[in-house]
Design an enzyme around this catalytic site. Structure first.
Site, PDB file in Angstrom:
ATOM      1  N   LYS A 133       0.872  -1.198   0.000  1.00  0.00           N
ATOM      2  CA  LYS A 133       0.000   0.000   0.000  1.00  0.00           C
ATOM      3  C   LYS A 133       0.892   1.226   0.000  1.00  0.00           C
ATOM      4  O   LYS A 133       1.416   1.626   1.034  1.00  0.00           O
ATOM      5  CB  LYS A 133      -0.852  -0.030   1.277  1.00  0.00           C
ATOM      6  CG  LYS A 133      -2.186   0.663   1.251  1.00  0.00           C
ATOM      7  CD  LYS A 133      -2.244   2.085   0.787  1.00  0.00           C
ATOM      8  CE  LYS A 133      -2.177   3.110   1.888  1.00  0.00           C
ATOM      9  NZ  LYS A 133      -1.929   4.475   1.372  1.00  0.00           N
ATOM     10  N   GLU A 158       9.335   1.507  10.895  1.00  0.00           N
ATOM     11  CA  GLU A 158      10.457   2.439  10.631  1.00  0.00           C
ATOM     12  C   GLU A 158       9.837   3.827  10.656  1.00  0.00           C
ATOM     13  O   GLU A 158       9.092   4.193   9.747  1.00  0.00           O
ATOM     14  CB  GLU A 158      11.066   2.174   9.247  1.00  0.00           C
ATOM     15  CG  GLU A 158      11.563   0.766   9.017  1.00  0.00           C
ATOM     16  CD  GLU A 158      12.698   0.378   9.923  1.00  0.00           C
ATOM     17  OE1 GLU A 158      13.455   1.266  10.351  1.00  0.00           O
ATOM     18  OE2 GLU A 158      12.815  -0.824  10.225  1.00  0.00           O
ATOM     19  N   CYS A 166      14.036  10.714   6.082  1.00  0.00           N
ATOM     20  CA  CYS A 166      13.871  10.249   7.463  1.00  0.00           C
ATOM     21  C   CYS A 166      15.101  10.523   8.307  1.00  0.00           C
ATOM     22  O   CYS A 166      14.994  10.887   9.470  1.00  0.00           O
ATOM     23  CB  CYS A 166      13.509   8.768   7.486  1.00  0.00           C
ATOM     24  SG  CYS A 166      14.707   7.728   6.642  1.00  0.00           S
ATOM     25  N   GLU A 194       9.638  16.128  14.962  1.00  0.00           N
ATOM     26  CA  GLU A 194      10.006  16.056  13.551  1.00  0.00           C
ATOM     27  C   GLU A 194       9.151  17.034  12.736  1.00  0.00           C
ATOM     28  O   GLU A 194       7.930  17.052  12.865  1.00  0.00           O
ATOM     29  CB  GLU A 194       9.762  14.626  13.040  1.00  0.00           C
ATOM     30  CG  GLU A 194      10.227  14.428  11.621  1.00  0.00           C
ATOM     31  CD  GLU A 194       9.911  13.022  11.096  1.00  0.00           C
ATOM     32  OE1 GLU A 194       8.779  12.549  11.295  1.00  0.00           O
ATOM     33  OE2 GLU A 194      10.797  12.410  10.489  1.00  0.00           O
TER      34      GLU A 194
END
Ligand code: NAD
Length: 490
Positions: free
Chosen positions: A188, A264, A299, A394
């Protein structure tokens, strides 16, 4: 790659793509679609099938059918390897087409996307293809009256949910080791970046992957993604994305069949520059590239610069000058160093994170608004204290914070003062200090006198709330196998 090639590929119409379920190209059963807009100019690119539970269940059933039939799971390892190697070749042959399609969808500058997307995905597929006939089972050191074997078997049906930054690279990190070990997969991709992933999966079928082994469903995370995570027939779920969604996936697993979940997640990675760094110009360049490429949507982006008091002003001046010199704009221009933020919605989130912040040394404003695209000037924010949200949370955009430290102990404390622990960078010419920092930093990857670039030979996985799994390297394979013991009386 030449500019004229890019300029002609960018004009190609994008036919409304279909999902791939059981080897067939299909629309959503509801016939619902999602509009896809390009962050380059805000133009409508195409419409994407909007899968719901019905479509996701169909994809999971197709994966289960193929797994049980053994068309892939029991295929001879060498034959599986040949198909995956052919797939890697096809990805390389179509690299430019794949890269441009992805850039039109998510805005990553082509100067980065070509290598980081199709070429990286091809390398990853090849890496795991080559592992297929080199991974052995074990014989345990038992008494001689017993023979104990440890067999490695595929887990069955793997669900993979991936984000919009680097859709090909990250899809490959999941599906290549899963397929190499003989699993069937339902993938997905993000609704913000599905187009190149669908093409990647078409190429897998052209390479000879049997139908039903790799299925793709597209659509909204809370609908299609949730249905995959709630499925009673998915054995393992691998995910890259935000911490919030990661938490939900663990809940979905608990509410359904306790599928194993590997996450992750995000980062807030410190980039630490000591006053004994050999060359501050080199360090400054790495700091700037380490946060601003792909508009900060990486990331492992080094989003927190921690700098020794004694060199603070000199280094910040260099970083600001390099930041202001970066070329921001059309991601399909070969000279562009920072492309578009992936969507209008995400651009607004990034700009909001700077609202009310006073110590912005440069950048932070929207730009090129007349293009219709989502662009912003990369921002450097100085004198950011450890209790500031910008230091801890973040942003996932082109925003660098700067914080001073006085000694090594303070550098370590500041580095580790967030809930995240994905990556870190250290610049020093003192080898002992480098080793002390590697041990002290709570991060999955510590770069020393460089930033980024770690290849497939090493794992990438987060500490603390940055995740619980590993992508890349042979360690990633553990997620996709069951270890079965056979205890045989002799
Ligand atoms: P996101 O969490 O919003 O979405 C990721 C995927 O999850 C998408 O496919 C989305 O459709 C799906 N999703 C959303 N809601 C869902 C739900 N309720 N149930 C199931 N699926 C759902 O993340 P994003 O904005 O696409 O990506 C950015 C994030 O990814 C950042 O936090 C970044 O740090 C992280 N990231 C981590 C790594 C790593 O290796 N650790 C690599 C790249 C990106």
């Amino acid at each position: 790659m030449r500019q004229e090639q890019l300029d002609s590929l960018r004009l190609m119409p994008v036919a409304p793509p279909q999902m791939i379920i059981g080897g067939a190209s299909v629309a959503a059963q509801s016939e619902q679609t999602l509009a896809v807009y390009s962050p380059i100019d805000g133009a409508l690119l195409t419409h994407l099938p909007h899968a719901d539970e019905f479509d996701v269940n169909a994809a999971v059933s197709a994966a289960r059918l193929s797994f049980d039939a053994g068309t892939w799971s029991r295929m001879a390892p060498l034959a599986r390897k040949k198909i995956l190697l052919r797939w890697a070749e096809l990805v390389e042959e179509h690299a430019l087409e794949l890269a441009v399609l992805g850039v039109r969808d998510n805005g990553t500058e082509i100067s980065m996307a070509f290598k980081a997307e199709p070429m990286s995905a091809a390398g990853t597929i090849r890496f795991y293809a080559e592992s297929i006939d080199k991974i052995y089972g074990e014989i345990a050191p038992t008494a001689l009256s017993v023979l104990a074997l440890i067999q490695k078997e595929p887990v069955g049906v793997v669900g993979a949910i991936v984000p919009w930054n680097f859709p090909l690279m990250i899809s490959a990190w999941k599906i290549a080791p899963a397929l190499a070990m003989g699993n069937s997969v339902v993938l997905k991709p993000s609704e913000v970046a599905s187009l190149s992933v669908l093409r990647l999966v078409e190429l897998a079928h052209e390479a000879g992957l049997p139908e039903g082994v790799l299925n793709v469903v597209t659509g909204a995370g809370p609908v299609a993604g949730r249905a995959l995570a709630m499925s009673m027939d998915v054995d393992a779920l691998v995910f890259t994305g935000s911490g919030g969604v990661g938490r939900q996936l663990m809940q979905y697993a608990a509410q359904s069949n306790l599928k194993r979940v590997f996450l992750e997640l995000g980062g807030k990675s410190p980039h630490v520059v000591f006053d004994d760094a050999k060359d501050l110009d080199v360090a400054a360049k790495a700091v700037v590239a380490g946060i601003f490429r792909n508009a900060g949507q990486v990331c492992i982006a080094g989003s927190r610069l921690l700098v020794a008091d004694r060199i603070h002003d000199v280094l910040v001046d260099k970083v600001v000058a390099l930041t202001e010199a970066m070329q921001v704009g059309d991601p399909l221009d070969l000279n562009t160093q920072i492309g578009a933020v992936s969507s209008e919605q995400h651009l607004n989130r990034v700009l909001d994170s700077l609202a009310g912040v006073s110590s912005i040394a440069t950048g932070g404003q929207r730009m090129l608004q007349d293009t219709g695209g989502s662009y912003m000037r990369p921002a450097v924010v100085t004198e950011v204290e450890a209790d500031n949200a910008l230091f801890r949370e973040e942003v996932f955009g082109p925003v660098l914070t700067v914080t001073r430290f006085s000694d090594e102990a303070e550098a370590v404390a500041l580095s580790n003062a967030t809930e995240l622990g994905l990556a870190a960078g250290v610049w020093t010419s003192d080898l002992s200090r480098a080793h002390r920092m590697i041990t002290a930093l709570k991060a999955g990857v510590v770069h020393v006198n460089t930033y980024g670039g770690a290849d497939n030979t090493v794992p990438l996985g987060g500490f603390k709330q940055s995740g619980n799994g590993h992508d890349k390297s042979l360690h990633a394979i553990d997620k996709f196998i069951n270890k079965k013991t056979a205890w045989i009386a002799l």
